[in-house]
Scaffold this active site. Structure first.
Site, PDB file in Angstrom:
ATOM      1  N   ILE A  55     134.405  61.353  17.075  1.00 59.76           N
ATOM      2  CA  ILE A  55     134.917  61.393  18.451  1.00 59.76           C
ATOM      3  C   ILE A  55     133.972  60.617  19.368  1.00 59.76           C
ATOM      4  O   ILE A  55     132.797  60.969  19.488  1.00 59.76           O
ATOM      5  CB  ILE A  55     135.045  62.844  18.975  1.00 59.76           C
ATOM      6  N   GLY A  80     119.063  57.156   3.201  1.00 58.45           N
ATOM      7  CA  GLY A  80     119.924  58.271   2.796  1.00 58.45           C
ATOM      8  C   GLY A  80     121.210  57.762   2.167  1.00 58.45           C
ATOM      9  O   GLY A  80     121.815  56.799   2.660  1.00 58.45           O
ATOM     10  N   LYS A 117     121.666  64.992  14.752  1.00 67.13           N
ATOM     11  CA  LYS A 117     121.658  65.714  16.050  1.00 67.13           C
ATOM     12  C   LYS A 117     120.389  66.532  16.247  1.00 67.13           C
ATOM     13  O   LYS A 117     119.838  66.595  17.339  1.00 67.13           O
ATOM     14  CB  LYS A 117     122.894  66.599  16.177  1.00 67.13           C
ATOM     15  N   GLY A 120     123.752  60.199   0.958  1.00 67.17           N
ATOM     16  CA  GLY A 120     124.532  61.414   0.711  1.00 67.17           C
ATOM     17  C   GLY A 120     125.969  61.191   1.147  1.00 67.17           C
ATOM     18  O   GLY A 120     126.497  60.075   1.069  1.00 67.17           O
ATOM     19  N   LYS A 137     123.865  69.731  19.757  1.00 63.92           N
ATOM     20  CA  LYS A 137     124.865  68.826  20.360  1.00 63.92           C
ATOM     21  C   LYS A 137     124.960  69.066  21.864  1.00 63.92           C
ATOM     22  O   LYS A 137     125.094  68.112  22.645  1.00 63.92           O
ATOM     23  CB  LYS A 137     126.219  69.023  19.666  1.00 63.92           C
ATOM     24  N   GLY A 149     133.653  74.024   1.358  1.00 65.71           N
ATOM     25  CA  GLY A 149     132.540  73.077   1.518  1.00 65.71           C
ATOM     26  C   GLY A 149     132.242  72.719   2.960  1.00 65.71           C
ATOM     27  O   GLY A 149     131.547  71.739   3.226  1.00 65.71           O
TER      28      GLY A 149
HETATM   29  N1  HSE Z   1     128.318  71.558  10.285  1.00 68.67           N
HETATM   30  C1  HSE Z   1     128.814  70.691  11.290  1.00 68.67           C
HETATM   31  C2  HSE Z   1     130.195  71.200  11.727  1.00 68.67           C
HETATM   32  C3  HSE Z   1     128.886  69.275  10.781  1.00 68.67           C
HETATM   33  O1  HSE Z   1     130.710  72.137  11.107  1.00 68.67           O
HETATM   34  O2  HSE Z   1     130.736  70.700  12.693  1.00 68.67           O
HETATM   35  C4  HSE Z   1     128.762  68.262  11.857  1.00 68.67           C
HETATM   36  O3  HSE Z   1     127.603  68.417  12.602  1.00 68.67           O
END
Ligand code: HSE
Length: 445
Positions: A149, A24, A118, A26, A218, A200
């Site tokens: 973190i 990847g 995740k 990105g 998570k 974004g």
């Molecule tokens: N879309 C997730 C967030 C990115 O807004 O925290 C990290 O998992």
């Protein structure tokens, strides 16, 4: 771009540098590559041996990627993974099915894996952990929860001798941005969702953020590590934020709360001493004085309570290319160090195998906002519905509504989810109740 260091080279014992493959390129993959290059000399010392980037697998070879030698790229991930000189595979592709295939292939081929994924870990932890154990390699995924973190490392290592009671936190930056912006401006959900999209923040599939699925993955990972029990995303009760209105935010403010999307993982103990694990994600009223209430913008924070350690709080950037790459790099150093010096990272431990709590048995407090007839006896009729289910009321506030109705805001003491659900059903059938506008859970007192 240099990809090899010769400053310090005991390598893997055979004099060869530790070979790294990245899947990847990105937002996260390109940052991992940039930082590997930028910090190369330091990383060699921290690893205690040289490393070499062997290749980067991408979907589209034709895409222009300035600053990276073209020969590093390949569109054949399987060939790259299976190369003899590749020791560590870094998966930063995203999605579930294809990463599942390549990560499993890498582990089975005896490569250590570092992933930021995740959804993959939360869905397939058992199979991945088993493959890593069978091959005697590392499976690291610090970046999968709250990016930069460091929270999985502390749960795996620092708290390995303690008994974790709960893990509660804001683990999705997008929804925290939206709720914080609604709280500070009074704007509607739709407007702030549009703003988050413009900036974004929102995932390609917005549902992952706003419906709570990202936070639920998570929560599954956090609960698994905290309670030494396998918890998958299917075990997590999940509610998103799209029903939260500007009126809910205002009502929360006037009662001294703010609304956050919390991931809550708890060890529950029933009257017979039976322990279970609850993992859930839902909008939650948090008192303004609670440390989680001050987590603004797109920041994340995780609050851990352990028997001996007491309360711990972790705060920072939970998303974005560089913060996520920071956690990935930490894992690469750990995995590479193990390749050079031997040994393995602390793996998954699910020995406790606690049952997952029935969601109906989970107890919390509730903030209920409803419209009722404005006439004598309505308060008593409404309160009776709660007392019939054994739910005790903590505060009741009546405000003026429209011409012939009043607004009633009730905060309960702790009650079971199943009792609360039955109460709401009865309230909806009570002629005096025009509408139950919202039911929001309450934590932190
Ligand atoms: N879309 C997730 C967030 C990115 O807004 O925290 C990290 O998992």
């Amino acid at each position: 771009m240099s990809t090899t260091s010769s400053t310090f080279n005991p390598g893997k014992g055979n004099g060869e540098p530790v070979g790294i493959a990245i899947l990847g390129h990105g937002t996260v993959g390109s940052e991992v590559l940039r930082l590997l290059n930028k910090y190369e000399d330091d990383l060699v010392h921290r690893i205690g041996g040289a490393f070499e980037l062997k290749g980067v697998a991408v979907g589209d070879l034709a895409k222009v990627r300035p600053g990276v030698p073209k020969e590093l790229f390949t569109d054949d991930a399987m060939e790259l993974i299976n190369r003899d000189d590749v020791d560590i595979v870094v998966e930063v592709i995203g999605g579930i099915d294809y990463p599942h295939e390549v990560v499993l292939a890498a582990l089975r081929a005896g490569k250590s894996v570092v992933t930021a994924n995740k959804a993959l870990v939360a869905a397939h932890s058992a199979e991945l952990a088993e493959a890593a154990d069978e091959a005697g390699v590392d499976l690291y995924f610090e970046a999968a929860v709250a990016a930069a973190i460091p929270v999985l490392g502390p749960l795996r290592r620092s708290l390995a001798g303690d008994r974790v009671l709960s893990v509660k936190g804001i683990v999705n930056g997008t929804t925290n941005f939206i709720l914080d912006a609604m709280d500070s401006t009074g704007a509607s959900y739709d407007d702030m969702f549009a703003e988050a999209q413009r900036l974004g923040y929102v995932e390609a599939d917005p549902s992952a953020d706003i419906d709570g699925h990202d936070a639920a993955s998570k929560a599954a990972i956090l609960a698994s590590l905290a309670f030494h029990t396998r918890v998958t995303s299917d075990d997590v009760y999940c509610e998103g934020i799209s029903n939260i209105s500007a009126t809910d935010i205002k009502a929360a403010q006037s009662a001294g709360y703010t609304i956050k999307l919390l991931a809550i993982c708890e060890r529950l103990i029933d009257d017979n001493g039976q322990e279970t694990v609850s993992a859930r994600v839902h909008p939650t009223l948090v008192p303004r004085s609670h440390p989680l209430a001050s987590v603004d913008k797109s920041f994340n924070a995780i609050f851990i309570e352990a028997e001996a350690a007491g309360r711990l709080m972790f705060y920072g950037n939970g998303a974005g290319g560089a913060p996520t790459a920071s956690a990935v790099l930490g894992d690469i150093v750990g995995a590479a160090r193990n390749k050079v010096h031997g040994g393995r990272a602390p793996g998954e431990s699910t020995y406790a195998s606690l049952p997952i709590a029935d969601f109906g048995d989970v107890e919390t407090r509730y903030h209920i906002d409803m419209e009722v007839d404005d006439r004598i006896g309505v308060l008593a009729e409404t309160a009776a519905v709660f007392s019939d289910r054994g739910i005790s009321l903590r505060t009741v506030r009546q405000e003026e509504g429209g011409e012939d109705h009043a607004r009633l805001v009730i905060v309960t003491h702790k009650a079971k989810e199943s009792d609360l659900a039955a109460t709401i059903e009865s309230l909806n059938n009570l002629p005096a109740v025009k509408a139950v506008n919202s039911v929001i859970r309450l934590e932190g007192e």
